[in-house]
Design an enzyme around this catalytic site. Structure first.
Site: not given
Ligand code: PMV
Length: 316
Positions: A148, A99
């Site tokens: 991200d 995450g």
């Molecule tokens: O797992 P991570 O840190 O790449 O978080 C993804 C965030 C989400 O909202 C779950 C997916 C997205 O594409 O925004």
């Protein structure tokens, strides 16, 4: 040529952001991915990633690999029939599948370093680094929202809304720096699987899930106002409210629940998972050093593998 990109946390609105609701994310600058690019003598493009135990030539590699896809994105964007002979070495101290955006950071660092080495100034701008990283993120995620790649490329706290034809990306004032503990459950989790599961739940129960997403969107909007006003008590309360909705969305886990509960019992102003959930990291907001020490101890006692502290501030 050397370039790097930070890890990131999602403060508010993960998952709902995929469905067009606002979200807030911030860089975690002390954990980073770094790419070093040097010319080589006729080897073609060689990619070395010691952390992944990888050392291969671009032309001989599995073309679906994310690092290969990154190089192909640069090649296409630059309109080059062939990439020159380059050795690209990538290192990262961002834990993977937890995450913190390690995939996006690695991609962004490679794009910046290769673009710099090739003198492609346009491709090294934040906007292009973000856009090309997004294309590569599709391999990890399926349907990435774009948050991200945005936060790792711009390296600023961002208020983000996924929408056509252009996402809303706004920076905003952080009136009082936010002191956060970031604790790792030690459980690796696939963003693609968590995002896919939420989609299936949404398809099966659209009214319920739309309401959950609306709730997250309202929380993110209120949180922005609270961050701009420096109201840390309200920010903490909103984090814990967001966590309740994430639990309902099925993306928390026993380990995350235990860390959230431990942080709140120890006096944190708020706590929630951060990112895709099901494992990975959680964040807890603290007000001062004393609270930080108490919450850190509680997180470690509740089996956190690592606990790091990060401070979110305005950046120009
Ligand atoms: O797992 P991570 O840190 O790449 O978080 C993804 C965030 C989400 O909202 C779950 C997916 C997205 O594409 O925004």
């Amino acid at each position: 040529m050397i370039a790097s990109a930070p890890g990131k946390i999602i403060l508010f609105g993960e998952h709902a952001v995929v469905y067009g609701r606002p979200a807030i994310a911030a860089p975690v600058s002390q954990v980073r991915a770094t790419a070093v690019v040097t010319p080589n003598e006729g080897e073609g493009v060689r990619i070395i990633a010691p952390d992944l135990d990888a050392d291969f030539l671009l032309d001989e590699a599995d073309q679906s690999d994310a690092l290969v896809a990154t190089m192909r994105q640069i090649q296409t964007a630059a309109g080059l029939a062939r990439l020159p002979n380059l050795t690209v070495t990538v290192r990262s101290d961002i834990p993977i599948a937890s995450g913190l955006g390690s995939g996006a950071a690695i991609t962004a660092a490679v794009i910046r370093a290769v673009a710099g080495q090739l003198g492609l100034a346009r491709l090294a701008t934040d906007e292009w680094v973000s856009g090309l990283t997004y294309e590569v993120e599709k391999i990890h995620h399926g349907t990435p929202s774009g948050i991200d790649n945005t936060v790792v490329a711009y390296e600023k706290p961002v208020y983000f809304v996924r929408q056509q034809p252009r996402n809303i990306i706004e920076t905003f004032k952080v009136k009082r720096p936010l002191r956060l503990l970031v604790a790792d459950t030690g459980v690796r989790s696939s963003t693609k699987i968590a995002v896919g599961d939420v989609r299936r739940h949404w398809e099966a129960a659209p009214i319920q899930f739309e309401a959950l997403f609306d709730g997250c969107g309202r929380i993110a909007a209120a949180a922005r106002t609270a961050i701009e006003a420096g109201d840390v008590t309200a920010i903490g309360r909103l984090m814990t409210e967001n966590q309740r909705l994430l639990v309902e969305m099925t993306v928390s886990s026993p380990e995350l629940d235990a860390l959230v509960a431990a942080a709140l019992r120890a006096g944190a102003l708020g706590a929630k998972l951060s990112g895709a959930g099901r494992g990975g990291n959680m964040i807890a907001l603290v007000e001062d050093e004393e609270m930080e020490t108490a919450v850190r101890q509680a997180l470690l006692a509740a089996n956190a593998h690592t606990v790091l502290t990060t401070t979110i501030k305005s950046r120009n």
